[in-house]
Design an enzyme around this catalytic site. Structure first.
Site, mmCIF file in Angstrom:
data_model
loop_
_atom_site.group_PDB
_atom_site.id
_atom_site.type_symbol
_atom_site.label_atom_id
_atom_site.label_comp_id
_atom_site.label_asym_id
_atom_site.label_seq_id
_atom_site.Cartn_x
_atom_site.Cartn_y
_atom_site.Cartn_z
ATOM 1 N N ASP A 186 -5.760 4.342 -5.894
ATOM 2 C CA ASP A 186 -4.796 5.076 -6.462
ATOM 3 C C ASP A 186 -4.378 3.975 -7.610
ATOM 4 O O ASP A 186 -3.504 3.163 -7.578
ATOM 5 C CB ASP A 186 -3.437 5.115 -5.610
ATOM 6 C CG ASP A 186 -3.049 3.907 -4.689
ATOM 7 O OD1 ASP A 186 -1.896 3.744 -4.395
ATOM 8 O OD2 ASP A 186 -3.843 2.917 -4.643
ATOM 9 N N ASP A 212 -5.653 -2.358 -7.638
ATOM 10 C CA ASP A 212 -6.900 -1.416 -7.380
ATOM 11 C C ASP A 212 -7.920 -1.490 -8.268
ATOM 12 O O ASP A 212 -9.136 -1.766 -8.201
ATOM 13 C CB ASP A 212 -6.271 -0.070 -7.633
ATOM 14 C CG ASP A 212 -5.289 0.343 -6.482
ATOM 15 O OD1 ASP A 212 -4.296 -0.096 -6.275
ATOM 16 O OD2 ASP A 212 -5.828 1.163 -5.554
ATOM 17 N N ILE A 237 -8.540 2.490 -0.614
ATOM 18 C CA ILE A 237 -7.276 1.226 -0.961
ATOM 19 C C ILE A 237 -6.193 2.056 -1.325
ATOM 20 O O ILE A 237 -5.196 1.369 -2.399
ATOM 21 C CB ILE A 237 -7.578 0.036 -2.191
ATOM 22 C CG1 ILE A 237 -8.538 0.857 -3.423
ATOM 23 C CG2 ILE A 237 -8.973 -0.692 -1.434
ATOM 24 C CD1 ILE A 237 -8.998 -0.192 -4.403
HETATM 25 O O1 RIB Z 1 0.491 -1.821 0.218
HETATM 26 C C1 RIB Z 1 -0.257 -1.919 -0.543
HETATM 27 C C2 RIB Z 1 -1.181 -0.970 -1.339
HETATM 28 O O2 RIB Z 1 -0.147 -0.017 -1.829
HETATM 29 C C3 RIB Z 1 -2.167 -1.516 -2.159
HETATM 30 O O3 RIB Z 1 -3.154 -0.699 -1.945
HETATM 31 C C4 RIB Z 1 -1.465 -1.121 -3.606
HETATM 32 O O4 RIB Z 1 -2.186 -0.849 -4.423
HETATM 33 C C5 RIB Z 1 -0.623 0.059 -2.953
HETATM 34 O O5 RIB Z 1 -1.563 1.273 -3.332
HETATM 35 CA CA CA Z 2 -4.133 0.807 -4.159
#
Ligand code: RIB
Ligand code: CA
Length: 312
Positions: free
Chosen positions: A10, A15, A123
């Site tokens: 995302d 990311d 992720i």
């Molecule tokens: O809680 C952290 C996660 O949430 C990470 O992947 C950040 O990019 C958000 O997506």
């Molecule tokens: Ca993320």
């Protein structure tokens, strides 16, 4: 060992920093990027991924596939900790455009064409991965390893006191994934706040690399740093790039354990709560959880990545 991988993301700030690991690290062969609803608006995430590929000097070399624009059952919930995810900075319009093939379809196809050879780095919320499991019931058995950034191991959450963001946004998808039979490794928010929190001194050392990639990093990282300092986290947090880096640099892992991990899907206050249970007599373990890393080694590895710059 070269890791052939797909990163499901995302795409915002941390990311993008994980994508740079896949795009630049010599032990990484990034086969595809798949986009999932999460941090910021979906279309912004797509642009952020394309901008990151261009920043790595790899425009047109790694396909970007569009996935779920909303979670499986829940309303979309923005993270709110990243601005627009690219430092609120106007980068040149990327020349690369997304693939016509959808994310779940690409995940299923690439893994089916390469059984046992593809690692998936998840992720963001797990909506795309869960969709792939529903499309191909044998998907989990054909994935080499699934590396998940998500959950809190008996520690306070970041989106509610009970839950970490990725598991909170789509708890049903997380539930599907954790019972699908993947060889799963989980990197938690619990680990992040102690092992992947880079302070202003460390960030200044990155800025001092003084090349285009370091400047790209600093631009994207600043909103998260300022947000974190507003909630008494004295630095920027790097859970996603830590997840990707540990896959290609397992020497940075100092401790891990097999645990039973499950996610709450029925509670309101407890939505997305992640149970981490290390008592095998109670529940058979279903994941490897990273408990300790070489935090300084991780930061140094990332400095090396940015210093080395785009592949020759
Ligand atoms: O809680 C952290 C996660 O949430 C990470 O992947 C950040 O990019 C958000 O997506
Ligand atoms: Ca993320």
């Amino acid at each position: 060992m070269t890791h052939r991988m797909i990163i499901d993301t995302d795409t915002a700030a941390d990311d993008s920093f994980a994508l740079l690991v896949g795009l630049l690290h010599p032990e990484a062969q990034l086969e595809a990027i798949t986009i999932v609803a999460g941090n910021v608006s979906f279309d912004q995430q797509v642009e952020n991924a394309l901008i990151t590929i261009a920043a790595a000097g790899r425009a047109g070399e790694v396909p970007v596939h569009l996935g779920a624009r909303v979670p499986m059952l829940r309303k979309w919930h923005a993270a709110g900790a990243h601005g627009d995810g690219k430092g609120n900075h106007d980068f040149p319009q990327p020349t690369q455009r997304p693939s016509e093939e959808g994310a779940a379809e690409a995940l299923v196809r690439i893994v089916d064409e390469n059984p046992g050879e593809i690692d998936i780095v998840a992720i963001g919320p797990l909506t795309n991965i869960a969709t792939a499991v529903l499309l191909d019931r044998g998907f989990a058995s054909k994935v080499r390893q699934l590396w998940i950034m998500g959950g809190c191991d008996n520690s306070i959450g970041n989106v509610t006191a009970a839950a970490e963001y990725n598991f909170y946004v789509d708890p049903e998808a997380a539930d599907i994934i954790l019972s699908a039979g993947f060889d799963a490794t989980i990197v938690t928010w619990t680990l992040t706040v102690t092992q992947a929190l880079w302070d202003r001194e460390q960030l200044a050392a990155i800025a001092a690399i003084d090349n285009d990639l370091a400047r790209f990093f600093t631009i994207l990282d600043t909103p998260n740093l300022e947000y974190n300092e507003g909630v008494a986290l004295m630095g920027s947090t790097h859970p996603d790039s830590m997840t990707a880096m540990l896959l290609v640099r397992p020497d940075l892992i100092r401790g891990s354990s097999r645990k039973f991990v499950a996610v709450e899907t029925r509670g309101e206050l407890s939505r997305g709560y992640s149970l981490f249970d290390d008592r095998p007599e109670r529940n058979a373990p279903n994941a490897t959880v990273i408990d300790e890393v070489d935090a300084l080694g991780f930061w140094r590895a990332y400095v090396e990545l940015l210093t080395a710059g785009p592949r020759g």
